[in-house]
Design an enzyme around this catalytic site. Sequence first.
Site, short mmCIF file in Angstrom:
data_model
loop_
_atom_site.label_atom_id
_atom_site.label_comp_id
_atom_site.label_asym_id
_atom_site.label_seq_id
_atom_site.Cartn_x
_atom_site.Cartn_y
_atom_site.Cartn_z
N ASP A 36 0.77 -1.20 0.09
CA ASP A 36 0.06 -0.04 0.02
C ASP A 36 0.94 1.11 0.05
O ASP A 36 1.57 1.41 0.79
CB ASP A 36 -0.87 0.01 1.27
CG ASP A 36 -1.79 -1.21 1.45
OD1 ASP A 36 -1.64 -2.13 0.53
OD2 ASP A 36 -2.53 -1.27 2.44
N GLN A 52 4.02 0.59 2.17
CA GLN A 52 4.27 -0.57 3.03
C GLN A 52 5.32 -1.49 2.55
O GLN A 52 5.44 -1.64 1.28
CB GLN A 52 3.11 -1.46 3.14
CG GLN A 52 1.96 -0.72 3.71
CD GLN A 52 1.87 -0.99 5.23
OE1 GLN A 52 1.55 -1.68 5.78
NE2 GLN A 52 2.62 0.32 5.80
N TRP A 60 4.91 -10.89 1.68
CA TRP A 60 4.24 -9.73 2.67
C TRP A 60 4.71 -10.34 4.16
O TRP A 60 4.85 -11.55 4.47
CB TRP A 60 2.99 -9.90 2.71
CG TRP A 60 2.20 -8.88 3.58
CD1 TRP A 60 1.85 -7.78 3.44
CD2 TRP A 60 1.76 -9.46 5.01
NE1 TRP A 60 1.41 -7.08 4.65
CE2 TRP A 60 1.33 -8.06 5.50
CE3 TRP A 60 1.74 -10.31 5.71
CZ2 TRP A 60 0.65 -8.21 6.98
CZ3 TRP A 60 1.21 -10.28 7.03
CH2 TRP A 60 0.74 -9.23 7.39
N SER A 97 -0.88 0.56 7.44
CA SER A 97 -1.05 1.41 6.55
C SER A 97 -1.35 2.65 7.35
O SER A 97 -2.21 2.61 8.35
CB SER A 97 -1.97 1.06 5.53
OG SER A 97 -1.31 0.31 4.68
N ASP A 158 -6.04 1.40 9.35
CA ASP A 158 -5.76 2.29 8.12
C ASP A 158 -6.48 3.64 8.28
O ASP A 158 -7.34 4.26 7.58
CB ASP A 158 -6.25 1.71 6.61
CG ASP A 158 -5.88 0.36 6.52
OD1 ASP A 158 -4.66 -0.02 6.90
OD2 ASP A 158 -6.64 -0.29 5.84
N GLU A 224 -11.20 -1.41 3.68
CA GLU A 224 -9.65 -0.93 3.88
C GLU A 224 -9.30 0.37 3.14
O GLU A 224 -10.17 1.08 2.40
CB GLU A 224 -8.57 -2.13 3.33
CG GLU A 224 -8.68 -3.52 4.16
CD GLU A 224 -7.66 -4.16 3.71
OE1 GLU A 224 -6.92 -4.52 4.66
OE2 GLU A 224 -7.38 -4.30 2.51
N TRP A 300 -0.14 -5.01 -7.48
CA TRP A 300 0.48 -6.09 -6.98
C TRP A 300 0.79 -6.97 -8.25
O TRP A 300 1.01 -6.60 -9.15
CB TRP A 300 -0.35 -6.99 -6.09
CG TRP A 300 -1.99 -7.30 -6.57
CD1 TRP A 300 -2.07 -7.63 -8.00
CD2 TRP A 300 -3.06 -7.07 -5.96
NE1 TRP A 300 -3.51 -7.71 -7.94
CE2 TRP A 300 -4.14 -7.14 -6.68
CE3 TRP A 300 -3.42 -6.84 -4.55
CZ2 TRP A 300 -5.51 -7.24 -6.45
CZ3 TRP A 300 -4.68 -6.63 -4.10
CH2 TRP A 300 -5.82 -6.62 -5.00
#
Length: 474
Positions: A36, A52, A60, A97, A158, A224, A300
Site C-alpha cells: 500500500d 508498506q 508480505w 498503513s 488504516d 480498507e 501487486w
Amino acid sequence: MPHVTHRAPQATATPAADRSAPRHHVRPAAGNWCNDPNGPLYHDGRYHLFFQHNPHAAVWGDIHWGHASSPDLAHWSDHGVALAPGPERPDRLGAWSGCAVVDHGVPTAVYTGMNRDDGIGSVMLARAVDPDLTRFDALPRPVVDGPPPGLDLLAFRDPYVFTFEGRRWALIGAGHRGTAPRPDVLLYRITGDTLDSPWEYAGSLLDAAAPAAARHAMPATAWECPALFPVGEGRWMLVLSLWVDGVTYTATHLTGTLRPHGDGLRFLPESGGLLDHGRDFYAPTALVEADRTLVWGWSWESRTEAESVAAGWAGCLTHPRELGLHPDGTLRHTFARELTALRGEELPPGAPLPPAYEIQADVRVQEPDTEVTVHLGATLTLRANPTRGTLTLDRTGAPASAAHPRPRTDMVTASGPTGTGGRLRILVDGPLVEVVWDERVALTEKVYPAPEGTWQVSVTQGGADVDATAWEHP
C-alpha cells in the site's frame, strides 16, 4: 532494529534494458516486498511518498514504511526505511498503513500499529526527525488503543485524517463480525489542534446499509484504506478498498455529500463505481492540493510468489493520477500532468518498443460500433469501442500465472460512457500497463513477460480517424 538509509537515483536499480521490472514507478531500490501507498505529502518543495515494505523478503510480512521523494512527480529517489516497528511498542508486529500530515510544521505519520494477528490495530503517531523525512520516531503510546467498546470487529486499521469546516477528523477502515458481512468506515473527532490531542469516537461515517454503498462497494467483509476528499460544489468522494475474508480484491469510489450528524458526520453517497477496472490497482490513497487531488495505488503481481521471490522483488506503486469529477458529475481520472516530463524521443508506428514508453491515440469514429486496436508487440492488445463505451485489454499472449481467488482471465473489459471518440493514453513501464480512456475509465494490469516487439494502431472494425503518437520514457 537499526535504521538504514539507502539512496538511489531512481526508485529502482533496474538495468536500462531489463523489461521485467518498472524503472519509473516507486518501489524499494533494494528490492523485496512493496504494498500500500501511505502518507503522500508535499513538503519543502518535494513530494514524499511512503509505502508498506518488507525490507527482508519479497513476500508480505515484517511491515515497515519505505520512503521515496520527487521534485516533480515523474522522477523519484528512494530513501530506504523511514519508519520501523519497535519490539517494545504497540507496533511490534508491523507499522501498517495510514496517512501523513504536517502537524504544527512537523510531518507526522498517522499509522496502524499492529501487535496482534487478527487485523485489529491501534492508531499511532510518528514524527519526522530530519528535514528530508528519512526517519520518523514513533510516540510510545497510541492515540487510539483499539476499537470502541461494544463493537465486535474483524478489522480496524488504516487511519486517514481530513479536515471538514475547520476541524480535523479521522477515518478508520473496519468490518463487523456476524452472519452477514458488514463493512464500515468509523469516524473519530480530533479534539485539539494537535494530532496527539485526544481522539473521540464519533460513530460510523458510512456502512453498507446505504443503497449506493450496497451497489458499488459490496460484497466486502471490511473496507480498507478509506480516503475522503472534496471534489467541488459541496461534493465529496470516498475511496474504499474491498477486502473479503482476508483477500484483497479491488478499489471503488463513492460520490456524495458530507453532513453533520449528531456529534459526528455522515457521508451520503449518491453514485459510484470501480476506480480502476484492471486487476492490479488496490489500496489507493490521496494527496489533496489546492487545485486537484492526487491518487496512487498499489500494483501487486500477476505472477506467482515463487517467481517474485526468484526475481527478488514484488509490488510497486502506480503512477500518480488526478481524481475528480467531470461537469456531468461522473468520475474524472487522468494521469498527473507532470508525467509528460517523462517523454523522450518520439517512436513512429512500427518502431521497436523500449522498456518504458507512452502511446497517445486520439480517436474520432465515422461509423457506429467502430473498434480501434493498439498492438503492443505480439502478446498484448488494447481495443477501444467508443460507441459501445468499452475498453478491452487482451493479454492472451501473456497469461497471468498468479493464483488468486479473483480469477485472472486473459481479457478484461472496462465499461464507461458511450460517445463518438476520445483520447486513449497508455503508459507502460516494464510489466506495468496503465491505461486511461478519455479521462473517464482506467485499467491497470501487470503483464509478464513485458510487451516486446513493435507498436501499431489499426481500425479493426468500422471506420475512424486516428492520430497516434508514442514517446520513449528513457
